[in-house]
Scaffold this motif. Sequence first.
Motif, PDB file in Angstrom:
ATOM      1  N   ALA A  96      38.482  60.181  30.985  1.00 56.86           N
ATOM      2  CA  ALA A  96      38.552  58.695  30.600  1.00 56.86           C
ATOM      3  C   ALA A  96      38.985  57.646  31.088  1.00 56.86           C
ATOM      4  CB  ALA A  96      39.441  58.961  29.173  1.00 56.86           C
ATOM      5  N   ALA A  97      39.871  57.632  32.297  1.00 56.48           N
ATOM      6  CA  ALA A  97      40.316  56.427  33.818  1.00 56.48           C
ATOM      7  C   ALA A  97      38.714  55.965  34.164  1.00 56.48           C
ATOM      8  CB  ALA A  97      41.224  57.224  34.436  1.00 56.48           C
ATOM      9  N   ARG A  98      37.875  57.593  34.764  1.00 51.19           N
ATOM     10  CA  ARG A  98      37.114  57.191  34.641  1.00 51.19           C
ATOM     11  C   ARG A  98      36.123  55.921  34.385  1.00 51.19           C
ATOM     12  NH1 ARG A  98      37.513  62.087  37.541  1.00 51.19           N
ATOM     13  NH2 ARG A  98      36.748  63.107  35.609  1.00 51.19           N
ATOM     14  N   HIS A  99      35.505  56.949  33.226  1.00 48.79           N
ATOM     15  CA  HIS A  99      35.146  56.029  32.309  1.00 48.79           C
ATOM     16  C   HIS A  99      35.466  54.912  31.786  1.00 48.79           C
ATOM     17  CE1 HIS A  99      31.952  55.543  28.997  1.00 48.79           C
ATOM     18  NE2 HIS A  99      33.176  54.577  27.874  1.00 48.79           N
ATOM     19  N   VAL A 100      36.700  54.414  31.952  1.00 52.11           N
ATOM     20  CA  VAL A 100      37.227  53.137  31.673  1.00 52.11           C
ATOM     21  C   VAL A 100      36.396  52.435  32.974  1.00 52.11           C
ATOM     22  CG1 VAL A 100      39.185  51.890  31.145  1.00 52.11           C
ATOM     23  CG2 VAL A 100      38.934  53.448  29.619  1.00 52.11           C
ATOM     24  N   ALA A 101      37.106  52.737  34.152  1.00 50.46           N
ATOM     25  CA  ALA A 101      37.043  51.786  34.772  1.00 50.46           C
ATOM     26  C   ALA A 101      35.605  51.485  35.321  1.00 50.46           C
ATOM     27  CB  ALA A 101      37.620  52.933  36.346  1.00 50.46           C
ATOM     28  N   GLU A 102      34.774  52.286  34.708  1.00 51.71           N
ATOM     29  CA  GLU A 102      33.134  51.710  35.445  1.00 51.71           C
ATOM     30  C   GLU A 102      33.138  50.171  34.127  1.00 51.71           C
ATOM     31  OE1 GLU A 102      30.886  54.937  33.893  1.00 51.71           O
ATOM     32  OE2 GLU A 102      30.961  56.420  35.292  1.00 51.71           O
ATOM     33  N   HIS A 103      33.946  50.044  33.639  1.00 52.85           N
ATOM     34  CA  HIS A 103      33.733  48.653  32.670  1.00 52.85           C
ATOM     35  C   HIS A 103      35.051  47.574  32.766  1.00 52.85           C
ATOM     36  CE1 HIS A 103      30.828  50.925  30.207  1.00 52.85           C
ATOM     37  NE2 HIS A 103      31.493  52.257  30.109  1.00 52.85           N
ATOM     38  N   LEU A 104      35.870  47.579  34.810  1.00 50.80           N
ATOM     39  CA  LEU A 104      36.339  47.238  34.873  1.00 50.80           C
ATOM     40  C   LEU A 104      36.415  46.186  35.827  1.00 50.80           C
ATOM     41  CD1 LEU A 104      39.854  48.511  33.744  1.00 50.80           C
ATOM     42  CD2 LEU A 104      38.951  47.286  32.473  1.00 50.80           C
ATOM     43  N   THR A 105      36.762  44.913  36.236  1.00 53.68           N
ATOM     44  CA  THR A 105      36.384  44.319  37.279  1.00 53.68           C
ATOM     45  C   THR A 105      37.897  44.003  37.694  1.00 53.68           C
ATOM     46  OG1 THR A 105      36.195  41.986  36.158  1.00 53.68           O
ATOM     47  CG2 THR A 105      33.831  44.168  37.082  1.00 53.68           C
ATOM     48  N   ALA A 106      37.957  43.190  38.818  1.00 52.34           N
ATOM     49  CA  ALA A 106      39.042  42.793  39.786  1.00 52.34           C
ATOM     50  C   ALA A 106      40.128  41.712  38.968  1.00 52.34           C
ATOM     51  CB  ALA A 106      39.536  43.218  40.938  1.00 52.34           C
ATOM     52  N   ALA A 107      40.780  40.956  38.737  1.00 52.02           N
ATOM     53  CA  ALA A 107      41.406  39.820  38.373  1.00 52.02           C
ATOM     54  C   ALA A 107      40.555  38.835  39.612  1.00 52.02           C
ATOM     55  CB  ALA A 107      42.642  39.748  38.098  1.00 52.02           C
ATOM     56  N   VAL A 108      40.745  37.598  38.689  1.00 53.42           N
ATOM     57  CA  VAL A 108      39.888  36.667  39.905  1.00 53.42           C
ATOM     58  C   VAL A 108      41.601  35.880  39.730  1.00 53.42           C
ATOM     59  CG1 VAL A 108      37.759  36.335  39.057  1.00 53.42           C
ATOM     60  CG2 VAL A 108      39.392  35.158  37.608  1.00 53.42           C
ATOM     61  N   PRO A 109      41.775  35.008  41.403  1.00 52.74           N
ATOM     62  CA  PRO A 109      42.538  34.276  40.950  1.00 52.74           C
ATOM     63  C   PRO A 109      43.966  33.547  40.193  1.00 52.74           C
ATOM     64  CG  PRO A 109      41.442  34.233  42.873  1.00 52.74           C
ATOM     65  CD  PRO A 109      40.781  34.418  41.794  1.00 52.74           C
ATOM     66  N   ARG A 110      41.907  33.431  39.317  1.00 52.10           N
ATOM     67  CA  ARG A 110      43.335  32.548  38.286  1.00 52.10           C
ATOM     68  C   ARG A 110      43.730  32.978  37.001  1.00 52.10           C
ATOM     69  NH1 ARG A 110      41.051  26.856  36.920  1.00 52.10           N
ATOM     70  NH2 ARG A 110      40.848  27.641  34.673  1.00 52.10           N
ATOM     71  N   HIS A 111      43.859  34.283  36.786  1.00 53.37           N
ATOM     72  CA  HIS A 111      43.716  35.733  35.797  1.00 53.37           C
ATOM     73  C   HIS A 111      45.050  35.035  35.633  1.00 53.37           C
ATOM     74  CE1 HIS A 111      44.801  39.185  33.027  1.00 53.37           C
ATOM     75  NE2 HIS A 111      43.304  39.349  33.896  1.00 53.37           N
ATOM     76  N   PRO A 112      45.637  35.017  33.827  1.00 58.98           N
ATOM     77  CA  PRO A 112      46.507  35.022  33.585  1.00 58.98           C
ATOM     78  C   PRO A 112      47.492  35.814  33.158  1.00 58.98           C
ATOM     79  CG  PRO A 112      45.187  35.394  31.866  1.00 58.98           C
ATOM     80  CD  PRO A 112      44.584  35.491  32.787  1.00 58.98           C
TER      81      PRO A 112
END
Length: 112
Positions: A96-112
Amino acid sequence: MDAFPDDARPGQVPEWLEPWTDVSGVESSLVKPLHGRYLPGCRGWAKFRSWDTTVTIVGAITGTLNRLQLLVFGRRHDPGGRLRAVGRTVPLRPDAARHVAEHLTAAVPRHP
């Protein structure tokens, strides 16, 4: 709480449970015959889940994008747009972690 009437039907359960189970942390109620005993491997008790839904975003994770452990969900609750944590998952299984990680990107500097 009083016992359920003898002529109770499963369809009635939500209307009984709604008023007193709308409490944070209560996920379900267990219904059993008044004098019923728990017998391992036997049916006879029923679990009724209460469901509330809302729209959230993945506001944070624990672990890394390569070794994701769990997700922290957030909502923008205040006029300033600050993100507030409103829930999290249980630790994710590796598949499940691998599947979810495919859809995530690292936060940008202004991430809240």
